[in-house]
Design an enzyme around this catalytic site. Structure first.
Site, mmCIF file in Angstrom:
data_model
loop_
_atom_site.group_PDB
_atom_site.id
_atom_site.type_symbol
_atom_site.label_atom_id
_atom_site.label_comp_id
_atom_site.label_asym_id
_atom_site.label_seq_id
_atom_site.Cartn_x
_atom_site.Cartn_y
_atom_site.Cartn_z
ATOM 1 N N VAL A 8 83.701 -25.677 75.146
ATOM 2 C CA VAL A 8 84.334 -25.748 76.459
ATOM 3 C C VAL A 8 84.880 -24.361 76.767
ATOM 4 O O VAL A 8 85.100 -23.556 75.870
ATOM 5 C CB VAL A 8 85.446 -26.822 76.540
ATOM 6 C CG1 VAL A 8 84.846 -28.220 76.488
ATOM 7 C CG2 VAL A 8 86.479 -26.643 75.443
ATOM 8 N N SER A 9 85.102 -24.102 78.049
ATOM 9 C CA SER A 9 85.446 -22.740 78.463
ATOM 10 C C SER A 9 86.909 -22.370 78.315
ATOM 11 O O SER A 9 87.248 -21.207 78.176
ATOM 12 C CB SER A 9 85.038 -22.532 79.925
ATOM 13 O OG SER A 9 83.650 -22.696 80.040
ATOM 14 N N THR A 10 87.816 -23.340 78.389
ATOM 15 C CA THR A 10 89.233 -23.008 78.340
ATOM 16 C C THR A 10 89.963 -23.889 77.343
ATOM 17 O O THR A 10 89.497 -24.957 76.969
ATOM 18 C CB THR A 10 89.902 -23.197 79.720
ATOM 19 O OG1 THR A 10 89.885 -24.587 80.051
ATOM 20 C CG2 THR A 10 89.190 -22.395 80.792
#
Length: 191
Positions: A8-10
């Site tokens: 996931v990105s964050t």
């Protein structure tokens, strides 16, 4: 061996959905991380280095592994050189056939197009907001009064930029930007 990878990105996002799907598909080992695809992907590196001939590299979705078509092609080549195969749980990918390899390249191009369109929309939205007078971006760390005081103290030679940063509880770069803004032509605070 079935080797899964989830990203996931964050930090605010979770990999639960991807992990559950990979586990249900039989992944024996799952590497996961929370990082932007632009930054260092330490777990992806570890995952790819762990691949052996006959392994299957499993992902939930193609955009979880690559940031662009060239990046995807590079990763796919690394997997191929390891003697492993690729399987996406949400896309019809099978790298054991020429058609499967072609589909991966097409999906990678579509994912890159989608990211580009989203970026263009985001930039257009920011421009429209600016045109309406809405301030876009993060606010300044110093109030106008504090910034003027920082510039005055620095111009008087009483303090270094670092000392001012400590005094006003901001980073050195905040002080540096305030001083440089004051040095711009037409600004009268610092001569």
């Amino acid at each position: 061996m079935l080797v899964g990878y989830a990203r996931v990105s964050t930090r605010e996002q979770e990999t639960h959905l991807q992990i559950d799907a990979l586990a249900a598909a039989g992944a024996e080992v799952i590497f996961q991380e929370k990082t932007s695809s632009v930054g260092q992907r330490v777990e992806l590196r570890r995952c790819l280095q762990s691949l052996r001939p006959g392994d299957v590299f499993m992902i939930y979705k193609l955009d979880r592994v690559a940031r662009s078509l060239p990046d995807l092609l590079s990763i796919l080549e690394e997997i191929r050189l390891a003697g492993a195969l690729v399987k996406s749980l949400t896309e019809p990918l099978d790298t054991t056939t020429a058609m499967g390899s072609f589909v991966i390249q097409i999906l990678g191009a579509v994912a890159q197009l989608e990211r580009g369109i989203i970026r263009e929309r985001s930039i257009a939205g920011q421009r429209a907001a600016r045109d309406r007078g809405v301030l876009v971006g993060r606010g300044r760390a110093l109030s106008s009064e504090d910034e003027a005081e920082v510039v005055r103290l620095y111009a008087a030679g009483e303090h270094t930029m670092h000392a001012l940063a400590v005094m006003f509880e901001v980073s050195d770069s905040v002080v540096k930007r305030a001083v440089y803004r004051a040095k711009k032509p037409g600004h009268s605070s610092l001569k």
